[in-house]
Design a protein around this motif. Structure first.
Motif, PDB file in Angstrom:
ATOM      1  N   PRO A 191       0.832  -1.219   0.147  1.00 58.87           N
ATOM      2  CA  PRO A 191      -0.076   0.114   0.090  1.00 58.87           C
ATOM      3  C   PRO A 191       0.768   1.193  -0.094  1.00 58.87           C
ATOM      4  N   GLU A 192       1.971   1.263   0.738  1.00 56.84           N
ATOM      5  CA  GLU A 192       2.753   2.174   0.817  1.00 56.84           C
ATOM      6  C   GLU A 192       3.388   2.902  -0.629  1.00 56.84           C
ATOM      7  N   ASP A 193       3.861   1.694  -1.450  1.00 59.42           N
ATOM      8  CA  ASP A 193       4.112   1.879  -2.828  1.00 59.42           C
ATOM      9  C   ASP A 193       3.221   2.372  -3.802  1.00 59.42           C
ATOM     10  N   LEU A 194       1.858   2.079  -3.377  1.00 53.21           N
ATOM     11  CA  LEU A 194       0.935   2.370  -4.541  1.00 53.21           C
ATOM     12  C   LEU A 194       0.432   3.998  -3.918  1.00 53.21           C
ATOM     13  N   HIS A 195       0.556   4.080  -2.679  1.00 54.33           N
ATOM     14  CA  HIS A 195       0.150   5.591  -2.275  1.00 54.33           C
ATOM     15  C   HIS A 195       1.031   6.634  -2.637  1.00 54.33           C
ATOM     16  N   ARG A 196       2.532   6.122  -2.748  1.00 52.86           N
ATOM     17  CA  ARG A 196       3.422   6.885  -3.428  1.00 52.86           C
ATOM     18  C   ARG A 196       3.178   7.137  -4.843  1.00 52.86           C
ATOM     19  N   GLU A 252       2.499  10.937  -6.133  1.00 55.61           N
ATOM     20  CA  GLU A 252       3.557  11.701  -7.064  1.00 55.61           C
ATOM     21  C   GLU A 252       2.988  11.923  -8.475  1.00 55.61           C
ATOM     22  N   SER A 253       2.444  10.944  -8.988  1.00 54.98           N
ATOM     23  CA  SER A 253       1.831  10.847 -10.374  1.00 54.98           C
ATOM     24  C   SER A 253       0.646  11.486 -10.463  1.00 54.98           C
ATOM     25  N   GLY A 254      -0.375  11.316  -9.595  1.00 58.83           N
ATOM     26  CA  GLY A 254      -1.700  11.602  -9.819  1.00 58.83           C
ATOM     27  C   GLY A 254      -2.516  10.595 -10.411  1.00 58.83           C
ATOM     28  N   ILE A 255      -1.841   9.173 -10.549  1.00 51.97           N
ATOM     29  CA  ILE A 255      -2.517   8.071 -11.215  1.00 51.97           C
ATOM     30  C   ILE A 255      -3.478   7.355 -10.147  1.00 51.97           C
ATOM     31  N   PRO A 256      -4.457   7.269 -10.498  1.00 54.44           N
ATOM     32  CA  PRO A 256      -5.564   6.425  -9.524  1.00 54.44           C
ATOM     33  C   PRO A 256      -4.911   4.853  -9.388  1.00 54.44           C
ATOM     34  N   VAL A 257      -4.730   4.317  -8.199  1.00 55.77           N
ATOM     35  CA  VAL A 257      -4.446   3.092  -8.030  1.00 55.77           C
ATOM     36  C   VAL A 257      -5.537   2.228  -7.321  1.00 55.77           C
ATOM     37  N   SER A 258      -6.646   2.779  -6.883  1.00 52.87           N
ATOM     38  CA  SER A 258      -7.717   2.030  -6.172  1.00 52.87           C
ATOM     39  C   SER A 258      -8.735   1.789  -6.932  1.00 52.87           C
ATOM     40  N   PRO A 260      -5.727  -2.618 -13.999  1.00 52.34           N
ATOM     41  CA  PRO A 260      -5.304  -3.763 -13.647  1.00 52.34           C
ATOM     42  C   PRO A 260      -4.037  -4.022 -12.995  1.00 52.34           C
ATOM     43  N   ALA A 261      -3.951  -4.991 -11.955  1.00 53.90           N
ATOM     44  CA  ALA A 261      -2.276  -5.324 -11.657  1.00 53.90           C
ATOM     45  C   ALA A 261      -0.975  -5.130 -12.393  1.00 53.90           C
ATOM     46  N   HIS A 262      -1.439  -5.985 -13.700  1.00 53.09           N
ATOM     47  CA  HIS A 262      -0.222  -5.932 -14.488  1.00 53.09           C
ATOM     48  C   HIS A 262       0.076  -4.493 -14.850  1.00 53.09           C
ATOM     49  N   VAL A 263      -0.731  -3.602 -15.039  1.00 52.00           N
ATOM     50  CA  VAL A 263      -0.444  -2.124 -15.492  1.00 52.00           C
ATOM     51  C   VAL A 263       0.064  -1.465 -14.280  1.00 52.00           C
ATOM     52  N   LEU A 264      -0.423  -1.696 -13.031  1.00 48.07           N
ATOM     53  CA  LEU A 264       0.185  -1.278 -11.860  1.00 48.07           C
ATOM     54  C   LEU A 264       1.586  -1.484 -11.689  1.00 48.07           C
ATOM     55  N   ARG A 265       1.911  -2.744 -12.210  1.00 47.49           N
ATOM     56  CA  ARG A 265       3.335  -3.160 -12.141  1.00 47.49           C
ATOM     57  C   ARG A 265       4.269  -2.409 -12.882  1.00 47.49           C
ATOM     58  N   LEU A 266       3.770  -2.223 -14.207  1.00 43.16           N
ATOM     59  CA  LEU A 266       4.421  -1.541 -15.095  1.00 43.16           C
ATOM     60  C   LEU A 266       4.542  -0.145 -14.673  1.00 43.16           C
ATOM     61  N   LEU A 267       3.553   0.633 -14.189  1.00 48.31           N
ATOM     62  CA  LEU A 267       3.737   2.217 -13.721  1.00 48.31           C
ATOM     63  C   LEU A 267       4.780   2.104 -12.436  1.00 48.31           C
ATOM     64  N   LEU A 268       4.927   1.017 -11.636  1.00 47.27           N
ATOM     65  CA  LEU A 268       5.932   1.255 -10.696  1.00 47.27           C
ATOM     66  C   LEU A 268       7.212   1.044 -10.991  1.00 47.27           C
ATOM     67  N   ASP A 269       7.126   0.125 -12.275  1.00 47.92           N
ATOM     68  CA  ASP A 269       8.751   0.084 -12.681  1.00 47.92           C
ATOM     69  C   ASP A 269       9.019   1.233 -13.569  1.00 47.92           C
ATOM     70  N   ALA A 270       8.011   2.244 -14.038  1.00 39.30           N
ATOM     71  CA  ALA A 270       8.604   3.399 -14.993  1.00 39.30           C
ATOM     72  C   ALA A 270       9.505   4.081 -14.375  1.00 39.30           C
ATOM     73  N   ALA A 271      10.481   4.644 -15.183  1.00 41.62           N
ATOM     74  CA  ALA A 271      11.458   5.523 -14.599  1.00 41.62           C
ATOM     75  C   ALA A 271      10.885   6.983 -14.378  1.00 41.62           C
ATOM     76  N   ASP A 272       9.814   7.560 -15.093  1.00 43.07           N
ATOM     77  CA  ASP A 272       9.511   8.837 -15.064  1.00 43.07           C
ATOM     78  C   ASP A 272       8.027   9.060 -15.535  1.00 43.07           C
ATOM     79  N   HIS A 273       7.477  10.231 -15.350  1.00 40.82           N
ATOM     80  CA  HIS A 273       6.081  10.479 -15.345  1.00 40.82           C
ATOM     81  C   HIS A 273       5.561  10.324 -17.027  1.00 40.82           C
ATOM     82  N   ASP A 274       6.473  10.591 -18.075  1.00 41.10           N
ATOM     83  CA  ASP A 274       6.312  10.286 -19.495  1.00 41.10           C
ATOM     84  C   ASP A 274       6.384   9.038 -19.691  1.00 41.10           C
TER      85      ASP A 274
END
Length: 269
Positions: free
Chosen positions: A63-68, A72-78, A82-96
């Motif tokens: 939850p701490e990872d997702l909240h951050r 920081e990005s304004g991207i909804p997580v709740s 889907p989970a596989h997209v969340l994983r890619l978003l967490l691994d992304a280097a920057d907002h672009d």
């Protein structure tokens, strides 16, 4: 064992399953570390949704990872994406890079948004479900920017309802509500994460003062100046997801209230 009409043996229905909150808490670290992209698919534990949102299952994130990510990005997580997209978003280097992830996977995101919005039908929600249907229809027809503008109209109303922030406190009140910290030790962190994306959405922006357009989706950047560059396809996806996320959060509140209003059942002697 019993037999059905075809003579096939069927197992006797088992009784209700119970778990203590302590046992659920003990399982959380293993649940949060499960990454479906790495560990293959496995069924969701029956008690997972008591302390997590269903779209988190398999993201391999706390939850701490997702909240951050959301703050920081304004991207909804709740509730979405889907989970596989969340994983890619967490691994992304920057907002672009995150925006490219959203655009590249918008079909999967839209499908989950459709399913999530379809669950929201409580009469207490007023016209919000119908608004969501129109937003998703516009997106499906290839007009994400138009859908985003309509979605943002509903976001502010839903944000006040979810946060319970007095309307007199306006945007700064919503931003403060979104700022609250989420940690892995919180008992029920999923409610706060629905508000986390509001933090950058209500960042102050005054073009007449020479302010630079915010990198993240900004309500003020769209209201105070017409900026199609800011309302990119990626930011449009964020706006739509935010409406669906807040709407589903309100449906969850309605479900909880209606459940508490139900009279208790008593077994006959």
């Amino acid at each position: 064992m019993t037999k059905d009409q075809d003579g096939v043996q069927a197992e006797k229905p088992s009784g209700p399953i119970f778990a203590t909150l302590q046992s659920i808490r003990a399982a959380e670290p293993a649940w949060d570390s499960y990454d479906a992209t790495r560990d293959s698919n496995r069924p969701m534990p029956p008690f997972y949704v008591a302390v997590r949102r269903p779209n988190w299952w398999g993201a391999g994130a706390t939850p701490e990872d997702l909240h951050r990510l959301a703050k920081e990005s304004g991207i909804p997580v709740s509730w979405v994406p889907p989970a596989h997209v969340l994983r890619l978003l967490l691994d992304a280097a920057d907002h672009d890079t995150r925006l490219r992830v959203l655009v590249d996977h918008q079909r999967d995101i839209r499908q989950l948004c459709d399913e999530t919005a379809g669950y929201c039908d409580d009469e207490w929600l007023g016209d919000a479900p119908q608004m969501a249907a129109k937003v998703l229809a516009a997106w499906g027809d290839g007009h994400p920017e138009a859908a985003a503008c309509m979605g943002l109209l509903a976001v502010e109303e839903l944000a006040h309802q979810v946060s319970r922030v007095d309307r007199g406190k306006k945007h700064q009140g919503l931003k403060r509500a979104a700022e609250a910290v989420v940690t892995n030790d919180d008992w029920f962190p999923q409610g706060q994460t629905a508000l986390s994306p509001l933090f950058p959405l209500y960042t102050q922006y005054h073009p007449h003062k020479g302010d630079q357009v915010p990198e993240q989706l900004s309500r003020h950047a769209l209201v105070h100046s017409i900026s199609l560059g800011h309302l990119s396809e990626g930011h449009a996806v964020i706006a739509i997801m935010l409406m669906i996320s807040l709407l589903r959060e309100m449906q969850e509140r309605c479900d909880e209230i209606r459940h508490d209003m139900e009279p208790p059942e008593y077994e006959e002697d």
